[in-house]
Design a protein around this motif. Sequence first.
Motif, mmCIF file in Angstrom:
data_model
loop_
_atom_site.group_PDB
_atom_site.id
_atom_site.type_symbol
_atom_site.label_atom_id
_atom_site.label_comp_id
_atom_site.label_asym_id
_atom_site.label_seq_id
_atom_site.Cartn_x
_atom_site.Cartn_y
_atom_site.Cartn_z
ATOM 1 N N ILE A 67 -20.197 6.032 16.985
ATOM 2 C CA ILE A 67 -20.069 4.534 16.883
ATOM 3 C C ILE A 67 -20.918 4.003 18.181
ATOM 4 O O ILE A 67 -20.650 4.361 19.427
ATOM 5 C CB ILE A 67 -18.736 4.019 17.106
ATOM 6 N N GLN A 68 -21.851 2.987 17.823
ATOM 7 C CA GLN A 68 -22.545 2.061 18.693
ATOM 8 C C GLN A 68 -23.233 3.349 19.742
ATOM 9 O O GLN A 68 -23.466 3.166 20.794
ATOM 10 C CB GLN A 68 -21.848 1.350 19.760
ATOM 11 N N GLY A 69 -23.933 4.524 18.931
ATOM 12 C CA GLY A 69 -24.609 5.355 19.739
ATOM 13 C C GLY A 69 -23.751 6.395 20.554
ATOM 14 O O GLY A 69 -24.403 7.267 21.216
ATOM 15 N N LYS A 70 -22.484 6.281 20.598
ATOM 16 C CA LYS A 70 -21.734 7.239 21.374
ATOM 17 C C LYS A 70 -20.701 7.901 20.440
ATOM 18 O O LYS A 70 -20.074 7.438 19.484
ATOM 19 C CB LYS A 70 -20.802 6.500 22.082
ATOM 20 N N LYS A 71 -20.572 9.298 20.505
ATOM 21 C CA LYS A 71 -19.585 10.311 19.666
ATOM 22 C C LYS A 71 -18.411 9.863 20.054
ATOM 23 O O LYS A 71 -17.786 9.662 21.454
ATOM 24 C CB LYS A 71 -19.986 11.498 20.227
ATOM 25 N N THR A 72 -17.366 9.463 19.293
ATOM 26 C CA THR A 72 -16.264 8.993 19.497
ATOM 27 C C THR A 72 -15.043 9.949 18.674
ATOM 28 O O THR A 72 -15.251 9.916 17.439
ATOM 29 C CB THR A 72 -16.139 7.409 18.970
ATOM 30 N N ASP A 73 -14.299 10.092 19.348
ATOM 31 C CA ASP A 73 -13.084 10.998 18.595
ATOM 32 C C ASP A 73 -12.251 10.007 18.228
ATOM 33 O O ASP A 73 -11.853 9.012 18.846
ATOM 34 C CB ASP A 73 -12.192 11.990 19.692
ATOM 35 N N PHE A 74 -11.318 10.551 16.774
ATOM 36 C CA PHE A 74 -10.405 9.536 16.270
ATOM 37 C C PHE A 74 -8.867 9.590 17.289
ATOM 38 O O PHE A 74 -8.347 10.329 16.631
ATOM 39 C CB PHE A 74 -10.465 9.694 15.004
ATOM 40 N N ASP A 82 1.284 12.672 10.112
ATOM 41 C CA ASP A 82 0.590 12.784 8.841
ATOM 42 C C ASP A 82 -0.674 12.267 9.355
ATOM 43 O O ASP A 82 -1.677 12.603 8.675
ATOM 44 C CB ASP A 82 1.387 11.467 8.112
ATOM 45 N N LEU A 83 -1.025 11.381 10.638
ATOM 46 C CA LEU A 83 -2.113 11.329 10.956
ATOM 47 C C LEU A 83 -2.600 12.442 11.465
ATOM 48 O O LEU A 83 -4.132 12.734 11.301
ATOM 49 C CB LEU A 83 -2.106 10.181 12.069
ATOM 50 N N LYS A 84 -2.148 13.439 12.140
ATOM 51 C CA LYS A 84 -2.628 14.849 12.738
ATOM 52 C C LYS A 84 -3.149 15.439 11.346
ATOM 53 O O LYS A 84 -4.049 16.095 11.513
ATOM 54 C CB LYS A 84 -1.536 15.211 13.278
ATOM 55 N N LYS A 85 -2.476 15.526 10.217
ATOM 56 C CA LYS A 85 -2.765 16.219 9.025
ATOM 57 C C LYS A 85 -4.288 15.710 8.497
ATOM 58 O O LYS A 85 -4.984 16.602 7.943
ATOM 59 C CB LYS A 85 -1.879 16.168 8.030
ATOM 60 N N ALA A 86 -4.551 14.516 8.940
ATOM 61 C CA ALA A 86 -5.897 13.766 8.527
ATOM 62 C C ALA A 86 -6.913 14.008 9.591
ATOM 63 O O ALA A 86 -7.989 13.495 9.423
ATOM 64 C CB ALA A 86 -5.551 12.710 8.046
ATOM 65 N N ILE A 123 0.907 -1.266 0.002
ATOM 66 C CA ILE A 123 0.067 -0.103 0.068
ATOM 67 C C ILE A 123 0.856 1.111 -0.109
ATOM 68 O O ILE A 123 1.900 1.377 0.948
ATOM 69 C CB ILE A 123 -0.947 -0.076 1.273
ATOM 70 N N LYS A 124 0.799 2.135 -1.033
ATOM 71 C CA LYS A 124 1.255 3.450 -1.024
ATOM 72 C C LYS A 124 0.821 4.582 -0.315
ATOM 73 O O LYS A 124 -0.338 4.468 -0.064
ATOM 74 C CB LYS A 124 1.463 3.760 -2.435
ATOM 75 N N PHE A 125 1.662 5.416 0.215
ATOM 76 C CA PHE A 125 1.149 6.614 0.941
ATOM 77 C C PHE A 125 0.341 7.472 0.028
ATOM 78 O O PHE A 125 0.857 7.753 -1.056
ATOM 79 C CB PHE A 125 2.490 7.388 1.283
ATOM 80 N N ASP A 126 -0.926 7.627 0.488
ATOM 81 C CA ASP A 126 -1.793 8.486 -0.171
ATOM 82 C C ASP A 126 -2.583 9.209 0.676
ATOM 83 O O ASP A 126 -4.086 8.849 1.094
ATOM 84 C CB ASP A 126 -2.495 7.555 -1.029
ATOM 85 N N PRO A 127 -2.443 10.400 1.208
ATOM 86 C CA PRO A 127 -3.195 10.960 2.116
ATOM 87 C C PRO A 127 -4.531 11.375 1.568
ATOM 88 O O PRO A 127 -5.670 11.346 2.540
ATOM 89 C CB PRO A 127 -2.316 12.212 2.692
ATOM 90 N N GLU A 128 -4.584 11.994 0.416
ATOM 91 C CA GLU A 128 -5.711 12.532 -0.084
ATOM 92 C C GLU A 128 -6.738 11.261 -0.201
ATOM 93 O O GLU A 128 -7.939 11.364 0.058
ATOM 94 C CB GLU A 128 -5.559 12.922 -1.503
#
Length: 580
Positions: free
Chosen positions: A415-422, A443-447, A386-391
């Motif tokens: 998720i399952q009726g509960k607001k969940t932060d990523f 890179d996760l933070k940018k997403a 799998i190649k890096f593809d943030p978009e």
Amino acid sequence: MTIKPMMSCKIKETTFLKSIVLFASILLSINSVEVALAKEKVPQNKIKTDTSSFTLTVSPLGNPQAPQGGTLQLSFSAEPQTLNPISSSDFYSQRVMSYVLDGLLNWNIDTNQIEPGLAEKYDVSPNQLTYTFYLRKNAVFQDGQPITAEDVKFTFDCIKDPAFKAAHRIPYYENIGSVIIVDPHTVKIVMNKVYYNNIVTLGSGGFTPILPKHIYSDPSKPHNKDIIGSGPYKLEAYNKGKNIILVKNPKWWGWGTEQFKGSYNFEKISFRFIKEENLALEMLKKEQIDTLSLTPEAFMKKTSEAPFGQTILKKKVENSDPGTGYSFVGWNFLNPIFKDKNTRFALALLMNREEMNNKFRYNLSQMAQGPWLISSVFASNKISPIKFDPEKAKKILSQSGWKDQNKDGVLEKTIQGKKTDFKFTLMFANRDVEKYYTLYQEDLKKAGISMELKLVEWNTFIKALADKKFDAATLGWSGGDIESDPKQIWHSESARAGGSNFISYSNPKVDQLIDKARVEMDPKKRAPIWQEIDRLIAEDYPYVFMFNEKYKLYAHHKKIGMPKDTYKYEIGTSYWWMIK
């Protein structure tokens, strides 16, 4: 397979096969001189359907003129979780056991042929369900007690007893129906069904080292810091937090045999606990350790000046060892965030492995694509790394319901009726790997994903995996064989408490195919099944599969002698010696 912390490089060298073990490696730059010990190789002399007796021959690999004596100083990047050979699952304990314990059979690391071990020969019934092993009459344990069929029976029986906490090993032994003592030196093992890997499971010391019943029969005794077997070395000292010292076992049956001439030449072997690579390199320079497996970064950047190339030699070799395994980030499926396959796919797309390989690994590694090595004949040709593809990742996350509705920079979803932060925590057990995940974190933070990094001591790390009390973990699998059985890691039955499927992955189709392949005795018919399993698992994205290693990189002092830089399937440190 065995577990290793994510960065640890280790030297491999065993003459018997190993079950799959975990490691805390720095992205699988496993000390090439230690690594393969934790994996199993399938013997090429497949069992015939018209069997009778197998008389075993030997092809000695050592130098009969090798000097004897001296101490080989090795390093571990983590302390073994336990030395108990029944319950242990990590690479470091397996490494110690390879010197202290024996199996019924051995595997030649240059030919991959079966050779004698504690059994001088064995028989297989025509229906391939009954295996009879004939034990050496002169073999004793390190305490002088003779090895008998009682010890062999106990060794197999204890694995299925829950009191001994060996759940991670059960997938290999579930087909054993009974172990029958014929006489003190003959044991018959009857299988419930055929299994393509039976002889490896039954015979290999890596899977099934034969244990003294009189020592290990009480499951209430932990044996975390002691070990007794019948191998060429015995435990001399375990200095907690410092080292493990082994010394030659004068009672070993292998001394003086043609098979082991020029093998196990050092009087002592010391494993020093050194958590960080830079410290290990300094100790190598000061001759406080004699050899060290190198990460690509260490090989290219940290060992370019004297004494490297002068008193310390660097080696870059290729062999056919499948035991290098792979590094990964695993997602705990019990965490609601990771239950969605598309979310896991997005997480894979957000890891810039190409930059990691270029920046930290000098492009000496290959991108992993699934549970089989990319070079394996069992790897699917229908998938690719799998190649890096943030978009693309952001688009998939949005389609999966992840939105930053409150504009705080973090995605959320009901998720399952509960607001969940990523938000989640990635735990790791080796500080040297942190730079990889700092890059990933950015890179996760940018997403819109918040990942906390948490360094955890190795034994605490292993317990968290066993208890399934983690969000995500990075480590690696080493060990296994040319045709590894994926049931230990990927079958839903292995998600039991203490099993190796600690992420709780489950795919009924994968289960079905694994069960089908295990009883298919024709290797040509098994191969496409393994390839389909490889594809299905890869496309479920249970891990971010990170790197496969093309080369074995290591360094050693010039005072270390060796017949060759590598054998076909392993480096071969068992045949090294100290130059006088």
